[in-house]
Motif scaffolding. Structure first.
Motif, PDB file in Angstrom:
ATOM      1  N   GLY A   1       0.791  -1.233   0.000  1.00 12.57           N
ATOM      2  CA  GLY A   1       0.000   0.000   0.000  1.00 12.57           C
ATOM      3  C   GLY A   1       0.813   1.267   0.000  1.00 12.57           C
TER       4      GLY A   1
ATOM      5  N   ASN B   1      -2.507   2.076 -14.252  1.00 14.90           N
ATOM      6  CA  ASN B   1      -3.898   1.887 -13.836  1.00 14.90           C
ATOM      7  C   ASN B   1      -4.098   0.564 -13.112  1.00 14.90           C
TER       8      ASN B   1
ATOM      9  N   THR C   1      -2.540   0.542  -9.374  1.00 10.15           N
ATOM     10  CA  THR C   1      -2.947   1.511  -8.356  1.00 10.15           C
ATOM     11  C   THR C   1      -4.366   1.293  -7.874  1.00 10.15           C
ATOM     12  N   ARG C   2      -4.569   1.634  -6.591  1.00 11.24           N
ATOM     13  CA  ARG C   2      -5.888   1.552  -5.980  1.00 11.24           C
ATOM     14  C   ARG C   2      -6.563   2.906  -5.933  1.00 11.24           C
ATOM     15  N   ASN C   3      -5.796   3.971  -5.615  1.00 13.01           N
ATOM     16  CA  ASN C   3      -6.324   5.330  -5.549  1.00 13.01           C
ATOM     17  C   ASN C   3      -5.373   6.283  -6.260  1.00 13.01           C
TER      18      ASN C   3
ATOM     19  N   GLN D   1      -1.658   5.280  -4.998  1.00 15.06           N
ATOM     20  CA  GLN D   1      -1.414   4.271  -3.969  1.00 15.06           C
ATOM     21  C   GLN D   1      -1.425   2.893  -4.615  1.00 15.06           C
TER      22      GLN D   1
ATOM     23  N   ARG E   1      -1.743  -1.085  -5.060  1.00 16.37           N
ATOM     24  CA  ARG E   1      -2.654  -2.095  -4.524  1.00 16.37           C
ATOM     25  C   ARG E   1      -1.923  -2.945  -3.496  1.00 16.37           C
ATOM     26  N   THR E   2      -2.602  -3.223  -2.377  1.00 12.41           N
ATOM     27  CA  THR E   2      -1.961  -3.963  -1.289  1.00 12.41           C
ATOM     28  C   THR E   2      -1.566  -5.379  -1.703  1.00 12.41           C
ATOM     29  N   GLU E   3      -2.314  -5.979  -2.640  1.00 12.78           N
ATOM     30  CA  GLU E   3      -2.005  -7.357  -3.039  1.00 12.78           C
ATOM     31  C   GLU E   3      -0.696  -7.462  -3.810  1.00 12.78           C
TER      32      GLU E   3
END
Length: 418
Positions: free
Chosen positions: A115, A146, A149-151, A173, A175-177
């Motif tokens: 993240g 794209n 990223t999550r945000n 941000q 993606r945590t995965e």
């Protein structure tokens, strides 16, 4: 033989109590006090000095000449800190400036937690980039901007959140995965220079910068320690570098020394000849490794208020009972540069249970020309109700108000009885 004591008693009843004020010496300075070792005159006012180096056409600041005096009672149940504590700065971020060639080829980043937030801010000649213009490689896998990223936040959203973001800035941000570790950021369409910021809100790795004092006089020494914390544990740093930055932007390299516990420390000295009061900043960069052997990068800045030592307490003080029943304390000062100076302090007295308690705060300010002068503190009589001597003056401060500089501070300055 008994006439003299009787005469003294009659005179004591006829004369005001202020006539029996006695001059005392301030208590010796303690460790941690701020006391000028050398007082020298300024060539010009701090405002003019800063204006001439930063903005020659800046308007002159109004110099207030009207004296003022204030006092108010304190809550005796609230504890006070007579010695200000230096602020400890913490950071989970780092940044670096890169060229378009580096971004086109790919910039290596280090992350220690999922993240991570990456912010791109165009510098000289830098053009706007979109998430679709980016390529990221995390854990050996490639993604376009794209997909990775999550945000995403643009300049307006960053500024609305209180960040100093330049035009065409962008934050995304991950993606945590995707996990954490070595990450490569690539922008084939980059043109010009950019600053890449990496912030890891979920990382347990925090670098701390701790200065040994919150304020300093030009020519004094400031010690700054850097420590890497992993949750509740300390980890050894691999390297540390940094600079001392003056208010006008000039920088001086610092030499950090490793300590036995794995932290680093450097001594910074704002030069007297710089004659530049204000906020000086120690900007530091550190590297290390986490428990999994992954690289840790961090930047951290810490600031200290620096003043020109152009005034000081002479060392004499005259406490007396004021005409309104309060307490006056006259303090001698040595002034080398005409300016508006302020003195402040906290009065302690003996409470009902016999302990020393804070009862009142007072401050006064007046314009003083170069030479020997005097500033007076007046403590209102209402704040002295229910307390008794001995009195103690603590947290005594002398400030050059136009320069916003603290030129002297004493944690415990005077003990007296009236």
């Amino acid at each position: 033989m008994r006439i003299r004591p009787m005469m003294l008693a009659l005179l004591a009843g006829a004369l005001p109590l202020s006539a029996f004020a006695a001059t005392q010496n301030l208590l010796p300075a303690q460790a941690g006090d701020l006391v000028p070792a050398l007082v020298h005159a300024r060539m010009a006012s701090p405002t003019a000095a800063v204006s001439s180096r930063l903005a020659p056409a800046a308007p002159q600041v109004h110099e207030e000449r009207q004296p003022i005096q204030v006092s108010w009672a304190l809550n005796a149940t609230e504890s006070l800190q007579a010695t200000p504590q230096a602020v400890r700065r913490e950071s989970r971020e780092y940044w670096r400036e890169v060229s378009d060639t580096e971004l086109q080829r790919g910039v290596d980043l280090a992350t220690t937690a999922p993240g991570a937030i990456i912010r791109l801010s165009p510098g000289q000649g830098g053009t706007r980039l979109q998430p679709a213009d980016l390529r990221l490689q995390v854990g050996g896998k490639r993604f376009d901007g794209n997909a990775a990223t999550r945000n995403v936040a643009d300049t307006a959203q960053l500024q609305a959140a209180g960040m100093e973001a330049t035009d065409a800035s962008m934050a995304l941000q991950l993606r945590t995965e995707l996990g954490a570790g070595r990450t490569t950021l690539q922008a084939p369409k980059a043109h010009g220079r950019y600053v890449v910021y990496v912030y890891e809100p979920q990382s347990p790795l925090v670098v701390e910068a701790q200065a040994d004092r919150p304020e300093l006089l030009l020519g004094g020494n400031l010690q700054v320690a850097l420590n890497l914390r992993d949750g509740a544990q300390q980890r050894a740093l691999g390297a540390a570098t940094g600079v001392l930055r003056s208010p006008d932007g000039e920088t001086t390299p610092l030499s950090f020394q490793r300590r036995s516990d794995g932290s680093f420390v450097a001594m910074a000295t704002p030069a007297k000849q710089a004659s530049m009061p204000g906020l000086w900043e120690v900007q530091s960069t550190v590297t290390g490794t986490d428990a999994n052997g992954r690289e840790v990068r961090r930047n951290v800045n810490t600031a200290v208020a620096v003043a020109v030592p152009d005034a000081r307490f002479i060392g004499n003080a005259e406490p007396r009972r004021a005409g309104d029943g309060g307490v006056d304390i006259a303090l001698g000062v040595d002034i080398r540069s005409g300016s508006r100076y302020a003195v402040s302090g906290v009065l302690y007295a003996r409470g009902g249970e016999g302990q020393q308690i804070p009862v009142a705060y007072a401050q006064s300010a007046a314009w003083l020309e170069a030479g020997a002068g005097e500033l007076r503190l007046h403590f209102d009589p209402a704040s002295l109700h229910g307390v008794a001597p001995p009195y103690e003056l603590r947290d005594l401060r002398l400030q050059d108000q136009p320069a916003m500089g603290l030129v002297e501070r004493r944690a415990s300055a005077l003990r007296f009885s009236l």
